[in-house]
Design a protein around this motif. Structure first.
Motif, PDB file in Angstrom:
ATOM      1  N   ARG A   1      -1.124   2.913   2.257  1.00 21.01           N
ATOM      2  CA  ARG A   1      -2.319   3.732   2.445  1.00 21.01           C
ATOM      3  C   ARG A   1      -1.969   5.199   2.650  1.00 21.01           C
ATOM      4  O   ARG A   1      -2.601   6.095   2.060  1.00 21.01           O
ATOM      5  CB  ARG A   1      -3.104   3.208   3.657  1.00 21.01           C
ATOM      6  N   ALA A   2      -0.936   5.479   3.441  1.00 22.48           N
ATOM      7  CA  ALA A   2      -0.546   6.866   3.700  1.00 22.48           C
ATOM      8  C   ALA A   2      -0.020   7.533   2.431  1.00 22.48           C
ATOM      9  O   ALA A   2      -0.309   8.705   2.166  1.00 22.48           O
ATOM     10  CB  ALA A   2       0.503   6.908   4.805  1.00 22.48           C
ATOM     11  N   TYR A   3       0.756   6.809   1.652  1.00 16.24           N
ATOM     12  CA  TYR A   3       1.248   7.359   0.378  1.00 16.24           C
ATOM     13  C   TYR A   3       0.068   7.663  -0.544  1.00 16.24           C
ATOM     14  O   TYR A   3      -0.007   8.728  -1.168  1.00 16.24           O
ATOM     15  CB  TYR A   3       2.194   6.375  -0.301  1.00 16.24           C
ATOM     16  N   LEU A   4      -0.867   6.732  -0.628  1.00 14.17           N
ATOM     17  CA  LEU A   4      -1.987   6.893  -1.540  1.00 14.17           C
ATOM     18  C   LEU A   4      -2.883   8.058  -1.127  1.00 14.17           C
ATOM     19  O   LEU A   4      -3.467   8.731  -1.981  1.00 14.17           O
ATOM     20  CB  LEU A   4      -2.798   5.590  -1.592  1.00 14.17           C
ATOM     21  N   ALA A   5      -2.982   8.309   0.179  1.00 15.01           N
ATOM     22  CA  ALA A   5      -3.768   9.453   0.646  1.00 15.01           C
ATOM     23  C   ALA A   5      -3.192  10.762   0.122  1.00 15.01           C
ATOM     24  O   ALA A   5      -3.927  11.655  -0.323  1.00 15.01           O
ATOM     25  CB  ALA A   5      -3.807   9.464   2.173  1.00 15.01           C
ATOM     26  N   GLU A   6      -1.874  10.892   0.152  1.00 12.98           N
ATOM     27  CA  GLU A   6      -1.233  12.095  -0.375  1.00 12.98           C
ATOM     28  C   GLU A   6      -1.304  12.127  -1.898  1.00 12.98           C
ATOM     29  O   GLU A   6      -1.555  13.177  -2.510  1.00 12.98           O
ATOM     30  CB  GLU A   6       0.231  12.129   0.080  1.00 12.98           C
TER      31      GLU A   6
ATOM     32  N   LEU B   1      -8.580   7.826   2.837  1.00 15.86           N
ATOM     33  CA  LEU B   1      -7.386   6.986   2.913  1.00 15.86           C
ATOM     34  C   LEU B   1      -6.484   7.379   4.072  1.00 15.86           C
ATOM     35  O   LEU B   1      -5.767   6.546   4.617  1.00 15.86           O
ATOM     36  CB  LEU B   1      -6.614   7.072   1.590  1.00 15.86           C
ATOM     37  N   ARG B   2      -6.518   8.645   4.459  1.00 14.93           N
ATOM     38  CA  ARG B   2      -5.681   9.103   5.569  1.00 14.93           C
ATOM     39  C   ARG B   2      -6.147   8.524   6.900  1.00 14.93           C
ATOM     40  O   ARG B   2      -5.361   8.391   7.846  1.00 14.93           O
ATOM     41  CB  ARG B   2      -5.699  10.636   5.614  1.00 14.93           C
ATOM     42  N   SER B   3      -7.399   8.156   6.991  1.00 16.44           N
ATOM     43  CA  SER B   3      -7.942   7.566   8.220  1.00 16.44           C
ATOM     44  C   SER B   3      -7.521   6.103   8.310  1.00 16.44           C
ATOM     45  O   SER B   3      -7.816   5.312   7.414  1.00 16.44           O
ATOM     46  CB  SER B   3      -9.468   7.649   8.208  1.00 16.44           C
ATOM     47  N   PRO B   4      -6.848   5.709   9.397  1.00 12.09           N
ATOM     48  CA  PRO B   4      -6.445   4.295   9.517  1.00 12.09           C
ATOM     49  C   PRO B   4      -7.622   3.334   9.439  1.00 12.09           C
ATOM     50  O   PRO B   4      -7.501   2.256   8.841  1.00 12.09           O
ATOM     51  CB  PRO B   4      -5.764   4.242  10.892  1.00 12.09           C
TER      52      PRO B   4
ATOM     53  N   GLY C   1      -8.185   4.533  -9.154  1.00 11.83           N
ATOM     54  CA  GLY C   1      -8.740   3.183  -9.183  1.00 11.83           C
ATOM     55  C   GLY C   1      -7.742   2.118  -9.587  1.00 11.83           C
ATOM     56  O   GLY C   1      -7.791   0.995  -9.084  1.00 11.83           O
ATOM     57  N   ARG C   2      -6.811   2.445 -10.502  1.00 11.37           N
ATOM     58  CA  ARG C   2      -5.829   1.428 -10.914  1.00 11.37           C
ATOM     59  C   ARG C   2      -4.912   1.070  -9.752  1.00 11.37           C
ATOM     60  O   ARG C   2      -4.492  -0.085  -9.611  1.00 11.37           O
ATOM     61  CB  ARG C   2      -5.018   1.897 -12.121  1.00 11.37           C
ATOM     62  N   GLU C   3      -4.575   2.057  -8.914  1.00  8.05           N
ATOM     63  CA  GLU C   3      -3.663   1.795  -7.797  1.00  8.05           C
ATOM     64  C   GLU C   3      -4.347   0.976  -6.707  1.00  8.05           C
ATOM     65  O   GLU C   3      -3.728   0.101  -6.095  1.00  8.05           O
ATOM     66  CB  GLU C   3      -3.153   3.114  -7.209  1.00  8.05           C
ATOM     67  N   LEU C   4      -5.617   1.253  -6.452  1.00  7.64           N
ATOM     68  CA  LEU C   4      -6.370   0.483  -5.460  1.00  7.64           C
ATOM     69  C   LEU C   4      -6.895  -0.814  -6.040  1.00  7.64           C
ATOM     70  O   LEU C   4      -7.258  -1.720  -5.282  1.00  7.64           O
ATOM     71  CB  LEU C   4      -7.547   1.320  -4.952  1.00  7.64           C
ATOM     72  N   GLY C   5      -6.930  -0.907  -7.368  1.00 12.81           N
ATOM     73  CA  GLY C   5      -7.507  -2.075  -8.015  1.00 12.81           C
ATOM     74  C   GLY C   5      -6.483  -3.088  -8.455  1.00 12.81           C
ATOM     75  O   GLY C   5      -5.798  -3.707  -7.639  1.00 12.81           O
TER      76      GLY C   5
END
Length: 456
Positions: free
Chosen positions: A415-420, A139-142, A263-267
């Motif tokens: 995306r950046a928040y989710l990576a952390e 997720l950290r990768s753009p 998965g719930r956050e990405l889904g």
């Protein structure tokens, strides 16, 4: 003693990546193989003495350092291999397990995770932390992160299978969710009645299916979320929106990291916010996706994940005796994307009171207006929902909510928040304070259950 030897002794230095992917894959596999042999030489987690636990921690620290070093250099290459150069969409769970097969030692295998699931959370090896490290790097990768986010915005295979039947019948009953089309509204009702509509792995999967069906059905213009009636002795026969994550399942090791917590956050949560990706080719986002407005009807309470859902909805109606809370301080885990979204709605000070201090907001408090649009008596909930549906069915609503999302939560910020979050949440679910809290809650529940049984 080498990293491959069992028992005590010093560990070999963590291998530094050379830049050549094939050589680095071999070195990582050899090193992780050695750490696995060391872990296998120790007693099972429940039987480990303090010095055994210290050894296990040291082994995991080195193994995770090796994985992080590898991913720091090779994440995009790994993701490219797993997705055939970004041409093949691979859902999160499949991505993690394919990575285990293609890059030995990088993440746990299916067999290792199946072995973990036989134990309660406190007696696991903690391999989901390794999944979190991998997911965070992707997720950290753009490039890789955006591709994964878009992949997870696609309809699930299960929803595609059920779509024709739903279009014909206008209703569908899943294990923990009931979906019904009423006019232009798709009403999703949580039916995890024995658990106060708490979220567990089944409910997460059912909710994503239901959200997909609402977004794919051409007749439906507005989605509605509401909790069904529950069986809990204190609330029996009453509607409850959601009790958040099922802490008993967390204690018992049945809350999965990949399928549930990430998965719930990405889904389904992200699908409600951003819409469903329906066309794979690049181009204008509006031509590739379908989004619809969402209404939340909160009866009794919306706790934890339930309150998190309200932060992505377009209109929230609360019954006047309801309350909202994000008990992150009490539970010890991170409340999903609540930390990102609540501040935007309430301001920083109130958000800190809720997230850090555990403040509960009653629907009738002035501060509730930052999360709830309407507060009504219980007998007027149905009418309030109907009025909100009528107000949000206009064609311009979907276009404008899309633009609000672009302005308020750009995809790269998300995306950046989710990576952390992927890394921090995985670690928190194995933190000693969290394990102690869920164990205490479980013991208290068992005592209450035994007391009720003795009274009978």
């Amino acid at each position: 003693m080498s990293a491959g030897a069992p028992g005590g002794g010093s560990l070999d230095p963590v291998p530094e990546p050379t830049g050549g992917i094939e050589a680095d894959v071999r070195r990582l596999a050899e090193y992780i193989g050695g750490t696995e042999r060391r872990l296998a030489a120790l007693p099972p987690v429940p039987d480990r003495a303090p010095h055994d636990r210290d050894r296990a921690v040291a082994v995991h620290v080195r193994a995770r350092r090796a994985r992080r070093a590898f991913l720091a250099r090779h994440t995009e290459t790994v993701y490219g291999v797993l997705t055939d150069g970004l041409t093949r969409p691979v859902r999160l769970a499949d991505l993690v397990y394919e990575a285990a097969d293609r890059f030995p030692g990088l993440v746990p295998t299916r067999a290792q995770m199946a072995a973990e699931r036989r134990f309660v959370q406190a007696e696991k090896e903690g391999r989901e932390i390794d999944q979190g490290i991998f997911c965070g790097a992707v997720l950290r990768s753009p490039t890789a992160g955006r591709h994964l986010v878009e992949t997870m915005l696609r309809p699930t295979p299960r929803a595609r299978t059920l779509l024709d039947g739903f279009r014909t019948e206008g209703r569908i009953e899943l294990d923990t969710v009931y979906l019904e089309r009423r006019g232009v509204a798709g009403h999703i009702e949580f039916r995890n009645a024995a658990r106060l509509n708490a979220e567990d792995d089944r409910l997460i999967a059912d909710l994503e299916t239901a959200v997909d069906l609402v977004l794919l059905d051409d007749v439906i213009k507005v989605g509605v979320l509401r909790g069904g009636t529950v069986d809990h002795p204190k609330y029996r026969g009453r509607r409850v929106f959601s009790a958040g994550v099922n802490l008993t399942d967390l204690r018992d090791g049945r809350i999965s990291f990949v399928e549930f917590l990430l998965g719930r956050e990405l889904g389904y949560v992200n699908k409600m916010l951003r819409g469903l990706l329906t066309a794979p080719s690049p181009g204008d986002g509006r031509e590739r996706s379908v989004g619809k407005p969402w209404i939340g009807a909160v009866d009794t309470f919306a706790i934890g994940g339930g309150m998190q859902l309200l932060l992505v909805l377009d209109h929230v109606i609360a019954e006047e005796n309801a309350y909202l809370s994000l008990p992150a301080a009490e539970e010890g885990i991170v409340p999903g994307l609540g930390n990102l979204r609540l501040t935007r709605l309430t301001g920083a000070r109130l958000a800190r009171q809720v997230v850090l201090g555990g403040r509960r907001i009653a629907a009738t408090e002035p501060e509730a207006r930052y999360v709830c649009d309407t507060v009504v008596p219980a007998e007027d909930m149905d009418g309030a929902v109907d009025r909100a549906v009528e107000a949000l069915r206009a064609p311009a609503v979907s276009a404008n909510r899309h633009m609000l999302t672009v302005a308020e939560e750009p995809l790269d910020l998300y995306r950046a928040y989710l990576a952390e979050f992927a890394v921090v949440q995985a670690e928190r679910t194995y933190a000693p304070d969290v394990l102690a809290k869920v164990e205490r809650r479980w013991q208290e529940r068992e005592r209450r259950r035994a007391a009720r049984g003795s009274v009978r």
